[in-house]
Design a protein around this motif. Sequence first.
Motif, PDB file in Angstrom:
ATOM      1  N   SER A  34      -6.167   3.328   0.681  1.00 34.55           N
ATOM      2  CA  SER A  34      -6.898   2.180   0.146  1.00 34.55           C
ATOM      3  C   SER A  34      -5.929   1.099  -0.302  1.00 34.55           C
ATOM      4  O   SER A  34      -4.789   1.375  -0.655  1.00 34.55           O
ATOM      5  CB  SER A  34      -7.740   2.610  -1.051  1.00 34.55           C
ATOM      6  N   GLY A  35      -6.412  -0.127  -0.301  1.00 38.27           N
ATOM      7  CA  GLY A  35      -5.583  -1.249  -0.726  1.00 38.27           C
ATOM      8  C   GLY A  35      -4.986  -1.006  -2.101  1.00 38.27           C
ATOM      9  O   GLY A  35      -5.698  -0.695  -3.051  1.00 38.27           O
ATOM     10  N   GLN A  36      -3.672  -1.118  -2.171  1.00 42.27           N
ATOM     11  CA  GLN A  36      -2.964  -0.937  -3.437  1.00 42.27           C
ATOM     12  C   GLN A  36      -2.684  -2.299  -4.057  1.00 42.27           C
ATOM     13  O   GLN A  36      -2.248  -3.227  -3.374  1.00 42.27           O
ATOM     14  CB  GLN A  36      -1.646  -0.175  -3.205  1.00 42.27           C
ATOM     15  N   VAL A  37      -2.949  -2.394  -5.333  1.00 45.73           N
ATOM     16  CA  VAL A  37      -2.707  -3.616  -6.087  1.00 45.73           C
ATOM     17  C   VAL A  37      -1.689  -3.304  -7.182  1.00 45.73           C
ATOM     18  O   VAL A  37      -1.133  -2.219  -7.222  1.00 45.73           O
ATOM     19  CB  VAL A  37      -4.032  -4.165  -6.686  1.00 45.73           C
ATOM     20  N   ALA A  38      -1.477  -4.234  -8.064  1.00 44.05           N
ATOM     21  CA  ALA A  38      -0.455  -4.093  -9.096  1.00 44.05           C
ATOM     22  C   ALA A  38      -0.979  -3.412 -10.355  1.00 44.05           C
ATOM     23  O   ALA A  38      -0.546  -3.719 -11.463  1.00 44.05           O
ATOM     24  CB  ALA A  38       0.144  -5.451  -9.435  1.00 44.05           C
ATOM     25  N   TRP A  39      -1.902  -2.481 -10.222  1.00 41.20           N
ATOM     26  CA  TRP A  39      -2.364  -1.705 -11.371  1.00 41.20           C
ATOM     27  C   TRP A  39      -1.392  -0.568 -11.638  1.00 41.20           C
ATOM     28  O   TRP A  39      -0.893   0.065 -10.713  1.00 41.20           O
ATOM     29  CB  TRP A  39      -3.718  -1.086 -11.088  1.00 41.20           C
ATOM     30  N   LEU A  62       1.967   2.232  -3.182  1.00 38.37           N
ATOM     31  CA  LEU A  62       1.847   2.704  -1.804  1.00 38.37           C
ATOM     32  C   LEU A  62       2.810   3.865  -1.551  1.00 38.37           C
ATOM     33  O   LEU A  62       2.446   4.864  -0.938  1.00 38.37           O
ATOM     34  CB  LEU A  62       2.117   1.552  -0.842  1.00 38.37           C
ATOM     35  N   GLU A  63       4.017   3.754  -2.070  1.00 35.65           N
ATOM     36  CA  GLU A  63       4.995   4.833  -1.914  1.00 35.65           C
ATOM     37  C   GLU A  63       4.524   6.108  -2.617  1.00 35.65           C
ATOM     38  O   GLU A  63       4.641   7.213  -2.078  1.00 35.65           O
ATOM     39  CB  GLU A  63       6.348   4.382  -2.467  1.00 35.65           C
ATOM     40  N   THR A  64       3.949   5.973  -3.809  1.00 37.38           N
ATOM     41  CA  THR A  64       3.393   7.117  -4.536  1.00 37.38           C
ATOM     42  C   THR A  64       2.270   7.759  -3.731  1.00 37.38           C
ATOM     43  O   THR A  64       2.184   8.984  -3.623  1.00 37.38           O
ATOM     44  CB  THR A  64       2.871   6.671  -5.916  1.00 37.38           C
ATOM     45  N   ALA A  65       1.418   6.938  -3.162  1.00 39.88           N
ATOM     46  CA  ALA A  65       0.305   7.457  -2.355  1.00 39.88           C
ATOM     47  C   ALA A  65       0.821   8.217  -1.132  1.00 39.88           C
ATOM     48  O   ALA A  65       0.311   9.297  -0.803  1.00 39.88           O
ATOM     49  CB  ALA A  65      -0.613   6.305  -1.933  1.00 39.88           C
ATOM     50  N   MET A  66       1.834   7.684  -0.463  1.00 40.23           N
ATOM     51  CA  MET A  66       2.388   8.373   0.710  1.00 40.23           C
ATOM     52  C   MET A  66       2.994   9.715   0.323  1.00 40.23           C
ATOM     53  O   MET A  66       2.814  10.702   1.033  1.00 40.23           O
ATOM     54  CB  MET A  66       3.429   7.500   1.417  1.00 40.23           C
ATOM     55  N   ARG A  67       3.709   9.771  -0.794  1.00 40.98           N
ATOM     56  CA  ARG A  67       4.269  11.054  -1.258  1.00 40.98           C
ATOM     57  C   ARG A  67       3.149  12.049  -1.533  1.00 40.98           C
ATOM     58  O   ARG A  67       3.251  13.225  -1.173  1.00 40.98           O
ATOM     59  CB  ARG A  67       5.120  10.853  -2.513  1.00 40.98           C
ATOM     60  N   ALA A  68       2.078  11.596  -2.178  1.00 45.15           N
ATOM     61  CA  ALA A  68       0.951  12.477  -2.496  1.00 45.15           C
ATOM     62  C   ALA A  68       0.292  13.012  -1.228  1.00 45.15           C
ATOM     63  O   ALA A  68      -0.240  14.125  -1.220  1.00 45.15           O
ATOM     64  CB  ALA A  68      -0.073  11.737  -3.356  1.00 45.15           C
ATOM     65  N   ALA A  69       0.345  12.242  -0.149  1.00 42.48           N
ATOM     66  CA  ALA A  69      -0.235  12.653   1.128  1.00 42.48           C
ATOM     67  C   ALA A  69       0.729  13.519   1.942  1.00 42.48           C
ATOM     68  O   ALA A  69       0.370  14.000   3.009  1.00 42.48           O
ATOM     69  CB  ALA A  69      -0.633  11.420   1.937  1.00 42.48           C
ATOM     70  N   ALA A 128      -2.728   0.712   3.970  1.00 40.11           N
ATOM     71  CA  ALA A 128      -1.834   1.288   4.974  1.00 40.11           C
ATOM     72  C   ALA A 128      -2.533   2.324   5.843  1.00 40.11           C
ATOM     73  O   ALA A 128      -3.496   2.957   5.428  1.00 40.11           O
ATOM     74  CB  ALA A 128      -0.637   1.932   4.287  1.00 40.11           C
ATOM     75  N   PHE A 129      -1.978   2.475   7.033  1.00 44.44           N
ATOM     76  CA  PHE A 129      -2.385   3.491   7.992  1.00 44.44           C
ATOM     77  C   PHE A 129      -1.105   4.218   8.390  1.00 44.44           C
ATOM     78  O   PHE A 129      -0.114   3.588   8.761  1.00 44.44           O
ATOM     79  CB  PHE A 129      -3.023   2.822   9.211  1.00 44.44           C
TER      80      PHE A 129
END
Length: 133
Positions: A34-39, A62-69, A128-129
């Motif tokens: 999902s779209g990542q913002v500055a939260w 986005l980097e945190t999300a990729m690591r989690a995936a 991201a995809f």
Amino acid sequence: MTKHAINPKELFDSLQYGFSQIVVSQGSRIVSISGQVAWDEHGQIVGPGDLRRQTFRALENLETAMRAAGGTLGDIASLRIYIAQAAIDDTRPVRDGLLAFFPDNPPATTWIGVPALARPEFLIEIEAFAVLD
């Protein structure tokens, strides 16, 4: 095909709005983020009014999300970047962020200027995809 949602505690709790931060689909290991913002993880905006700070925080998320995936930024095949009209006149901070986070083999990227994003304080949103082995 199976689908697994991931919502790491380090990212804003998006479930309260009806969407997941990350969805991993089994098969080819396609990852849609999902779209990542500055939260930050508490839902507080980082860098209000500052496109550079917001860009770098969105890319960190986005980097945190990729690591989690189970992947890295290097696994990202494409990005879609939405930039609010209020910040579209000088997009150097976006470029600087992409160069810093994707120094080698950067993903295909689309930049889209929009009148506004989901909240008035958001200047940028990055989705991201990715494909994992």
